[in-house]
Enzyme design. Structure first.
Site, PDB file in Angstrom:
ATOM      1  N   LYS A 122       1.069   3.923  -3.259  1.00 42.05           N
ATOM      2  CA  LYS A 122       0.579   5.645  -2.920  1.00 42.05           C
ATOM      3  C   LYS A 122       1.843   6.309  -3.350  1.00 42.05           C
ATOM      4  CE  LYS A 122      -3.558   4.870  -1.973  1.00 42.05           C
ATOM      5  NZ  LYS A 122      -4.703   5.314  -3.021  1.00 42.05           N
ATOM      6  N   TYR A 165       0.875  -1.247  -0.016  1.00 49.51           N
ATOM      7  CA  TYR A 165      -0.090  -0.067   0.062  1.00 49.51           C
ATOM      8  C   TYR A 165       0.812   1.039  -0.067  1.00 49.51           C
ATOM      9  CZ  TYR A 165      -3.595   3.224   1.405  1.00 49.51           C
ATOM     10  OH  TYR A 165      -4.882   4.345   1.353  1.00 49.51           O
TER      11      TYR A 165
END
Length: 244
Positions: free
Chosen positions: A154, A150
């Site tokens: 991002k 994650y």
């Protein structure tokens, strides 16, 4: 601040920040289009707003192209694309146990999906004489994430936004990236639950107490920021923005 006259696609509009954003934009007078992989909740949100819904898998370029083709046939253009679609998997999974499959799943949705949805939005934004493209990232992209995949996905999205902003500016397309912090969504609650589980805490009361202790922000607050960025009032805003 008004969005009257603007055709706005909210990708990832079925739940969480995306759903709140779709509602905020509609309340401010925009013609809203809801898109999501979650057909049940996406269609329900669209019906609530009297808006069209398009099912899309952002990791599949053919699916993304088909969605934009349907929008083009119906409207001929887009003024704004608010891309909120994203997933988080692998929270607190140790490095030695973190699977390549989880990595690919998260990176494909968050990074590849953002790229594909931006790439194929450009012709419709250009047809409107320019417009706004906003990608929703996370503070995990600049800090420490509970998930290896994650955080990496991002961070990649942040830099994708930089490249898009520079290259699309001549076409009068403004690109912004918004990085929310701890927001009360089902995704964030699942991360808190994963943290408690690794501590051996599985009681519902313990989860409720932990959620309360986080002091989570509301999705509606982020939605107001995204709606503002979609408006002409934000014409002078550039780069990465943070919210609580």
């Amino acid at each position: 601040m008004t969005l009257t006259g603007k055709i706005i696609l909210v990708n990832g509009g079925a739940n969480g920040i995306g759903a709140a954003t779709a509602q905020e934009c509609a309340a401010r007078g925009a013609t809203v289009i809801v898109a999501d992989r979650d057909e049940a909740n996406g269609a329900a949100m669209a019906a609530k707003l009297n808006a069209p819904f398009f099912a899309v898998d952002v990791t599949d370029e053919a699916s993304v192209q088909a969605m934009y083709a349907q929008i083009a046939a119906r409207y001929g253009k887009l003024n704004v694309v608010l891309h909120t679609a994203g997933i988080l998997k692998g929270a607190y999974v140790p490095l030695e146990d973190f699977s390549a499959a989880t990595w690919h799943q998260v990176v494909d949705v968050n990074s590849l999906g953002s790229f594909l949805c931006a790439k194929h939005a450009v012709p419709l934004l250009t047809a409107a004489g320019g417009g706004v493209l906003v990608l929703v990232s996370s503070m995990a992209g600049v800090g420490v994430s509970s998930s290896y995949a994650y955080g990496a996905s991002k961070a990649a999205l942040n830099n994708l936004g930089n490249a898009l902003a520079a290259n699309l500016a001549p076409a009068n397309i403004r690109v912004n990236v918004v990085a929310p912090g701890n927001i009360d969504t089902s995704m964030k609650r699942s991360v808190i639950a994963a943290d408690l589980e690794r501590q051996g805490k599985t009681d519902a009361a313990e989860l409720a107490q932990a959620v309360s202790a986080f002091g989570l922000g509301q999705a509606a607050g982020v939605a107001r920021v995204l709606a503002w960025l979609a408006s002409d009032d934000a014409d002078y805003v550039r780069g990465l923005l943070y919210t609580r």
